[in-house]
Design a protein around this motif. Structure first.
Motif, mmCIF file in Angstrom:
data_model
loop_
_atom_site.group_PDB
_atom_site.id
_atom_site.type_symbol
_atom_site.label_atom_id
_atom_site.label_comp_id
_atom_site.label_asym_id
_atom_site.label_seq_id
_atom_site.Cartn_x
_atom_site.Cartn_y
_atom_site.Cartn_z
ATOM 1 N N LEU A 202 0.817 -1.216 0.000
ATOM 2 C CA LEU A 202 0.000 0.000 0.000
ATOM 3 C C LEU A 202 0.847 1.260 0.000
ATOM 4 O O LEU A 202 1.904 1.308 0.659
ATOM 5 C CB LEU A 202 -0.903 0.008 1.237
ATOM 6 C CG LEU A 202 -1.829 -1.205 1.400
ATOM 7 C CD1 LEU A 202 -2.615 -1.091 2.703
ATOM 8 C CD2 LEU A 202 -2.758 -1.353 0.201
ATOM 9 N N GLY A 203 0.364 2.288 -0.697
ATOM 10 C CA GLY A 203 0.988 3.600 -0.583
ATOM 11 C C GLY A 203 0.836 4.087 0.855
ATOM 12 O O GLY A 203 -0.220 3.881 1.461
ATOM 13 N N HIS A 204 1.853 4.711 1.399
ATOM 14 C CA HIS A 204 1.800 5.064 2.826
ATOM 15 C C HIS A 204 1.069 6.374 3.081
ATOM 16 O O HIS A 204 0.663 6.644 4.214
ATOM 17 C CB HIS A 204 3.218 5.130 3.414
ATOM 18 C CG HIS A 204 3.989 6.353 3.015
ATOM 19 N ND1 HIS A 204 4.156 7.417 3.865
ATOM 20 C CD2 HIS A 204 4.626 6.686 1.867
ATOM 21 C CE1 HIS A 204 4.877 8.343 3.258
ATOM 22 N NE2 HIS A 204 5.179 7.926 2.040
ATOM 23 N N GLU A 205 0.842 7.162 2.037
ATOM 24 C CA GLU A 205 0.319 8.513 2.275
ATOM 25 C C GLU A 205 -1.166 8.532 2.623
ATOM 26 O O GLU A 205 -1.633 9.429 3.312
ATOM 27 C CB GLU A 205 0.597 9.395 1.050
ATOM 28 C CG GLU A 205 2.063 9.808 1.011
ATOM 29 C CD GLU A 205 2.477 10.438 -0.300
ATOM 30 O OE1 GLU A 205 1.620 10.568 -1.197
ATOM 31 O OE2 GLU A 205 3.660 10.791 -0.434
ATOM 32 N N ASP A 206 -1.901 7.540 2.154
ATOM 33 C CA ASP A 206 -3.352 7.542 2.384
ATOM 34 C C ASP A 206 -3.797 6.494 3.393
ATOM 35 O O ASP A 206 -4.957 6.074 3.385
ATOM 36 C CB ASP A 206 -4.088 7.317 1.053
ATOM 37 C CG ASP A 206 -4.090 8.589 0.216
ATOM 38 O OD1 ASP A 206 -3.937 9.677 0.805
ATOM 39 O OD2 ASP A 206 -4.210 8.492 -1.012
ATOM 40 N N LEU A 207 -2.888 6.074 4.250
ATOM 41 C CA LEU A 207 -3.281 5.121 5.298
ATOM 42 C C LEU A 207 -4.249 5.781 6.260
ATOM 43 O O LEU A 207 -4.094 6.956 6.596
ATOM 44 C CB LEU A 207 -2.046 4.690 6.093
ATOM 45 C CG LEU A 207 -1.139 3.640 5.470
ATOM 46 C CD1 LEU A 207 0.118 3.526 6.317
ATOM 47 C CD2 LEU A 207 -1.840 2.303 5.354
ATOM 48 N N LYS A 208 -5.213 5.012 6.721
ATOM 49 C CA LYS A 208 -6.147 5.544 7.733
ATOM 50 C C LYS A 208 -5.717 5.035 9.109
ATOM 51 O O LYS A 208 -5.127 3.951 9.218
ATOM 52 C CB LYS A 208 -7.554 5.050 7.422
ATOM 53 C CG LYS A 208 -8.040 5.435 6.045
ATOM 54 C CD LYS A 208 -9.295 6.263 6.145
ATOM 55 C CE LYS A 208 -9.685 6.956 4.872
ATOM 56 N NZ LYS A 208 -9.185 6.481 3.621
#
Ligand code: G3P
Ligand code: MG
Length: 261
Positions: A202-208
């Motif tokens: 996963l891309g780390h910028e849009d983690l919830k």
């Protein structure tokens, strides 16, 4: 391939995944997707690299990120329109400065040979040109079966393309496989089950908040990309990421040494 071949258990894969994977080799310091980049990652202490594989016109799996040659090589136009022998004429290092001039686009077989010599592992991203999703996966797997050292566990295959992952599941049920996505898909459980995946990338910028802990609790190893801030990398590992894919493997490893997650 016999459909009854077991997929590798997630726990066993997680146990052998390193905390740090060099992105396109060690992209901050050496030309991406080249043998020089892999050597640089090794020199910085990385045990695994992530690279992107696509197909030449004559069906040879080789390393390149973009569909076109222009950004990272002296070639011009679409890479898939060139035979491998012609791709070898282009310089794949000079774009980063004269110190890397002379670097060539590596075939997957050449990469495997170098990794075996360096005792390194691999996350192979299947990066197909449009229309070649299944073929790219199938040919890359065929090369891995021919060349990957028999005494080492298989590389981890990954892709943004569900079609490539479907083909990989069919021809390589015995190789671990993961979906790459910018953010966790709403229907991730169905995707993981349908494609028989072991990992999520996963891309780390849009983690919830809470997502990493939730996925770790479900036993899904999550690799995060592309995390170049060492402090953030250690925080994400502490939150439950299985591995960090980074352009700066040495810096992230140093941060982990200084403050283990
Ligand atoms: O495999 C993770 C990452 O490499 C995906 O993005 O565009 O760098 O291949 P990209
Ligand atoms: Mg990639």
């Amino acid at each position: 391939m016999d459909g009854t071949v077991a997929t590798p258990p997630r726990a066993a894969l997680k146990a052998r995944l390193p905390l740090v994977v060099g992105h396109r080799g060690a992209r901050a310091a050496a030309p991406e997707n080249t043998l020089a980049g892999v050597r640089e990652a090794h020199g910085q202490g990385a045990r695994w690299v992530e690279v992107d594989v696509k197909l030449s016109r004559d069906g040879v799996p080789f390393l390149l990120h973009d569909d076109t040659l222009d950004r990272t090589t002296t070639g011009r136009g679409r890479a898939r329109t060139y035979a491998m022998a012609d791709l070898k004429a282009f310089d794949a290092g000079a774009f980063l400065g004269p110190a890397f001039a002379g670097e060539r686009l590596p075939t997957l077989a050449e990469l495997v040979s170098l990794l075996a010599g360096l005792d390194m592992g691999l996350n192979l991203e299947i990066k197909p040109c449009r229309g070649l999703e299944a073929e790219t996966a199938e040919r890359a797997v065929a090369v891995l079966r021919e060349t990957w050292p028999k005494d080492r566990p298989w590389p981890l295959l990954s892709s943004f393309s569900p079609k490539s992952l479907e083909a990989a599941a069919s021809v390589a049920p015995d190789m671990p496989r993961g979906l790459i996505a910018d953010r966790l898909p709403r229907d991730w459980r169905r995707i993981v089950a349908d494609l028989r995946l072991q990992t999520l990338h996963l891309g780390h910028e849009d983690l919830k908040p809470g997502q990493l802990a939730m996925l770790a609790g479900e036993g899904i190893p999550v690799l995060l990309w592309t995390v170049n801030d060492p402090i953030r990398a250690t925080a994400l590992l502490a939150e439950g990421a299985a591995a960090i894919i980074t352009d700066r493997p040495g810096a992230v490893l140093a941060a982990i040494d200084a403050a283990p997650p």
